[in-house]
Design an enzyme around this catalytic site. Sequence first.
Site, PDB file in Angstrom:
ATOM      1  N   GLY A 286       0.848  -1.196   0.000  1.00 29.86           N
ATOM      2  CA  GLY A 286       0.000   0.000   0.000  1.00 29.86           C
ATOM      3  C   GLY A 286       0.876   1.236   0.000  1.00 29.86           C
ATOM      4  O   GLY A 286       2.006   1.200  -0.472  1.00 29.86           O
ATOM      5  N   SER A 287       0.366   2.312   0.577  1.00 30.49           N
ATOM      6  CA  SER A 287       1.077   3.589   0.481  1.00 30.49           C
ATOM      7  C   SER A 287       2.161   3.710   1.554  1.00 30.49           C
ATOM      8  O   SER A 287       2.090   3.070   2.609  1.00 30.49           O
ATOM      9  CB  SER A 287       0.076   4.731   0.636  1.00 30.49           C
ATOM     10  OG  SER A 287      -0.531   4.641   1.904  1.00 30.49           O
TER      11      SER A 287
ATOM     12  N   THR B 227       0.839   4.807   5.058  1.00 27.30           N
ATOM     13  CA  THR B 227       0.318   3.720   5.905  1.00 27.30           C
ATOM     14  C   THR B 227       1.476   2.851   6.402  1.00 27.30           C
ATOM     15  O   THR B 227       1.489   2.434   7.564  1.00 27.30           O
ATOM     16  CB  THR B 227      -0.707   2.858   5.134  1.00 27.30           C
ATOM     17  OG1 THR B 227      -1.718   3.716   4.622  1.00 27.30           O
ATOM     18  CG2 THR B 227      -1.339   1.811   6.010  1.00 27.30           C
TER      19      THR B 227
ATOM     20  N   GLU C  91       5.750  -3.267   0.955  1.00 29.73           N
ATOM     21  CA  GLU C  91       5.815  -2.956  -0.480  1.00 29.73           C
ATOM     22  C   GLU C  91       4.989  -1.697  -0.698  1.00 29.73           C
ATOM     23  O   GLU C  91       3.756  -1.755  -0.708  1.00 29.73           O
ATOM     24  CB  GLU C  91       5.235  -4.113  -1.304  1.00 29.73           C
ATOM     25  CG  GLU C  91       5.996  -5.416  -1.168  1.00 29.73           C
ATOM     26  CD  GLU C  91       7.274  -5.454  -1.981  1.00 29.73           C
ATOM     27  OE1 GLU C  91       7.658  -4.423  -2.584  1.00 29.73           O
ATOM     28  OE2 GLU C  91       7.904  -6.520  -2.007  1.00 29.73           O
TER      29      GLU C  91
ATOM     30  N   CYS D   5       1.793  -0.286  -8.838  1.00 29.62           N
ATOM     31  CA  CYS D   5       2.927   0.238  -8.075  1.00 29.62           C
ATOM     32  C   CYS D   5       4.122   0.480  -8.983  1.00 29.62           C
ATOM     33  O   CYS D   5       4.768   1.525  -8.900  1.00 29.62           O
ATOM     34  CB  CYS D   5       3.279  -0.729  -6.960  1.00 29.62           C
ATOM     35  SG  CYS D   5       3.412  -2.421  -7.507  1.00 29.62           S
TER      36      CYS D   5
HETATM   37  P1  NAD Z   1      -3.282   2.414   1.455  1.00 31.43           P
HETATM   38  O1  NAD Z   1      -1.993   2.507   2.201  1.00 31.43           O
HETATM   39  O2  NAD Z   1      -4.258   3.516   1.574  1.00 31.43           O
HETATM   40  O3  NAD Z   1      -4.082   1.113   1.894  1.00 31.43           O
HETATM   41  C1  NAD Z   1      -3.506  -0.173   1.825  1.00 31.43           C
HETATM   42  C2  NAD Z   1      -4.141  -1.060   2.874  1.00 31.43           C
HETATM   43  O4  NAD Z   1      -3.763  -0.615   4.175  1.00 31.43           O
HETATM   44  C3  NAD Z   1      -5.670  -1.077   2.863  1.00 31.43           C
HETATM   45  O5  NAD Z   1      -6.112  -2.406   3.082  1.00 31.43           O
HETATM   46  C4  NAD Z   1      -6.023  -0.184   4.036  1.00 31.43           C
HETATM   47  O6  NAD Z   1      -7.279  -0.447   4.601  1.00 31.43           O
HETATM   48  C5  NAD Z   1      -4.917  -0.541   5.005  1.00 31.43           C
HETATM   49  N1  NAD Z   1      -4.648   0.442   6.050  1.00 31.43           N
HETATM   50  C6  NAD Z   1      -4.852   1.786   6.016  1.00 31.43           C
HETATM   51  N2  NAD Z   1      -4.442   2.341   7.189  1.00 31.43           N
HETATM   52  C7  NAD Z   1      -3.978   1.337   7.960  1.00 31.43           C
HETATM   53  C8  NAD Z   1      -3.386   1.270   9.256  1.00 31.43           C
HETATM   54  N3  NAD Z   1      -3.211   2.366  10.010  1.00 31.43           N
HETATM   55  N4  NAD Z   1      -2.995   0.075   9.725  1.00 31.43           N
HETATM   56  C9  NAD Z   1      -3.147  -1.035   8.979  1.00 31.43           C
HETATM   57  N5  NAD Z   1      -3.691  -1.051   7.741  1.00 31.43           N
HETATM   58  C10 NAD Z   1      -4.103   0.121   7.242  1.00 31.43           C
HETATM   59  O7  NAD Z   1      -2.874   2.140  -0.050  1.00 31.43           O
HETATM   60  P2  NAD Z   1      -3.840   1.939  -1.332  1.00 31.43           P
HETATM   61  O8  NAD Z   1      -4.340   3.269  -1.737  1.00 31.43           O
HETATM   62  O9  NAD Z   1      -4.825   0.836  -1.074  1.00 31.43           O
HETATM   63  O10 NAD Z   1      -2.811   1.356  -2.404  1.00 31.43           O
HETATM   64  C11 NAD Z   1      -2.169   2.169  -3.317  1.00 31.43           C
HETATM   65  C12 NAD Z   1      -0.693   2.274  -2.972  1.00 31.43           C
HETATM   66  O11 NAD Z   1      -0.120   0.974  -2.895  1.00 31.43           O
HETATM   67  C13 NAD Z   1       0.083   3.004  -4.038  1.00 31.43           C
HETATM   68  O12 NAD Z   1       1.023   3.863  -3.435  1.00 31.43           O
HETATM   69  C14 NAD Z   1       0.790   1.871  -4.772  1.00 31.43           C
HETATM   70  O13 NAD Z   1       1.930   2.256  -5.475  1.00 31.43           O
HETATM   71  C15 NAD Z   1       1.078   0.934  -3.651  1.00 31.43           C
HETATM   72  N6  NAD Z   1       1.324  -0.416  -4.160  1.00 31.43           N
HETATM   73  C16 NAD Z   1       2.566  -0.973  -3.996  1.00 31.43           C
HETATM   74  C17 NAD Z   1       2.830  -2.223  -4.513  1.00 31.43           C
HETATM   75  C18 NAD Z   1       4.180  -2.876  -4.357  1.00 31.43           C
HETATM   76  O14 NAD Z   1       4.287  -4.069  -4.534  1.00 31.43           O
HETATM   77  N7  NAD Z   1       5.214  -2.144  -4.019  1.00 31.43           N
HETATM   78  C19 NAD Z   1       1.840  -2.926  -5.169  1.00 31.43           C
HETATM   79  C20 NAD Z   1       0.587  -2.327  -5.321  1.00 31.43           C
HETATM   80  C21 NAD Z   1       0.342  -1.081  -4.800  1.00 31.43           C
END
Ligand code: NAD
Length: 477
Positions: free
Chosen positions: A222-223, A226, A244, A278
């Site tokens: 995710g981001s 987070t 990641e 990503c």
């Molecule tokens: P996000 O960080 O908003 O959410 C990801 C997950 O984290 C969700 O399931 C969310 O509910 C959960 N989350 C949010 N706050 C949390 C907390 N405090 N504790 C635990 N879990 C929590 O990201 P997103 O918008 O869903 O995804 C997009 C991002 O992910 C982009 O930056 C993208 O580049 C990245 N990404 C990276 C890869 C990689 O392999 N490097 C792959 C796909 C996406």
Amino acid sequence: MATTFACMVDGQPVPHEQSFEVKNPATGESLGFAPISTPEQVERAVSSARAAQPAWAAKSDEERKAILMKVAKVLTENTDYLAKWITKEQGKPLAGPGSMFEMQACVGWTQVPASLDLPTEVVFEDESRRDELHRRPIGVIGAIAPWNWPLMIAIWQIIPSLRTGNTVVLKPSEYTSIGTLEMVRLINTVLPPGVLNTISGDGKVGDILVRHQDVDKIMFTGSASTAKKIIEASGGNMARLTLECGGNDPAIVLPGTEMASKAGDLFWGSFINMGQTCACAKRLYVHEDDYDQVVSSLSAVADQMPMGNGMEENILLGPVQNEMQYNKVISLVDDAKARGAKIIRGGSKAEGQGYFYPITLVGEIDNGIPLVDEEQFGPVLPIIKYKDLDEAVRKANDTKTGLGASVWSDDLEQASQVASRIESGTVWINQHGAIHPMVPFGGMKESGYGVEFGLEGLKAVTLPQVISIKKFAPAEA
Ligand code: NAD
């Protein structure tokens, strides 16, 4: 009546108390409801995973491999059903590199780790001692998935963890819960109860999981913002982390490169899943003498790509997945326009229903503008002219992230030299985002730490344990 989909805990669907509505980003149509797990339900999911772990770890490698091959079969048999959920909920089309492709990847990323081994290594041996390095499961893995490739990324987290004898509690993104909950329900038909559990909801539910004292490792995609919260939470339970995070991948076209034949690969390297990937190319650096050639080749490919509701045949580009992301793309492009950037194609939202935004190429732009400096995560590519290669490499590296990058050239030796100067976990040559289940994938800088895939990915869900044996001198005759 609209269905509320269920989490699975201990092999059983969990009755819900609260839920939220999920809508199709192409049409706005309601797709049903996903549960919001209560703290007690998170607790039950973790204790179910904990209780199931010793027996799962005690199975032989061959038994676990055979069960995971059955998981691959379940995914294959349910490809159509799950792909339709991905398209309706996430937006990527059934066709092209869309949801059927995502399901094929789920099968591949199940079969490959299922067939790998981490044999015991003898790391030292002489006449007095023998030291063996064994790989032990970590225990309970908390998996937190994003919304862009919801099923595939969940599989990346689940399968290596299960292969090495861990059990899992998975939380899908709140934007794409139903497809993942359905996938886990189906997989559970061939797994022992408690080995793979789900919880559902937003970041508040994820926060309960990552802070849980009985979770031994978090696999997070995710981001970066987070990820930083999860790092802080791990101060409380010492959970190991694989993070990641996003990237702002540069692609550099070396001077004089013939791009007409490579433009299709560059297009999908930039715009697969509407750029919501990503490791998509998110900034393109082109020598000033090649600029017109590159722009016209890329535009010609973009013109061939039908956009619409991905449930319809022949559609190759879907909507942006959610309103938050849609508004981010709109504001980054509007801001770039206001700062004098030139819109080559696209550049304003489509009329009508759904979060549709056209493939957008932006010129007359440079580092220092948010559209270049930030991960736009949408169907927009800024194209930056450079005069010499050192300038291109410096600008490519001028970012906090370091997930992927690519170099495009007819001269592979020169491309390799440039690749070695780029600060990212992977540098592709004449392709971008070409991941493979045997090839380690991970980021530098704020793109996270740890790697997934291949043997390195399996090691990341194990603990090294040394068994050190003193040798006895042979008894005198
Ligand atoms: P996000 O960080 O908003 O959410 C990801 C997950 O984290 C969700 O399931 C969310 O509910 C959960 N989350 C949010 N706050 C949390 C907390 N405090 N504790 C635990 N879990 C929590 O990201 P997103 O918008 O869903 O995804 C997009 C991002 O992910 C982009 O930056 C993208 O580049 C990245 N990404 C990276 C890869 C990689 O392999 N490097 C792959 C796909 C996406």
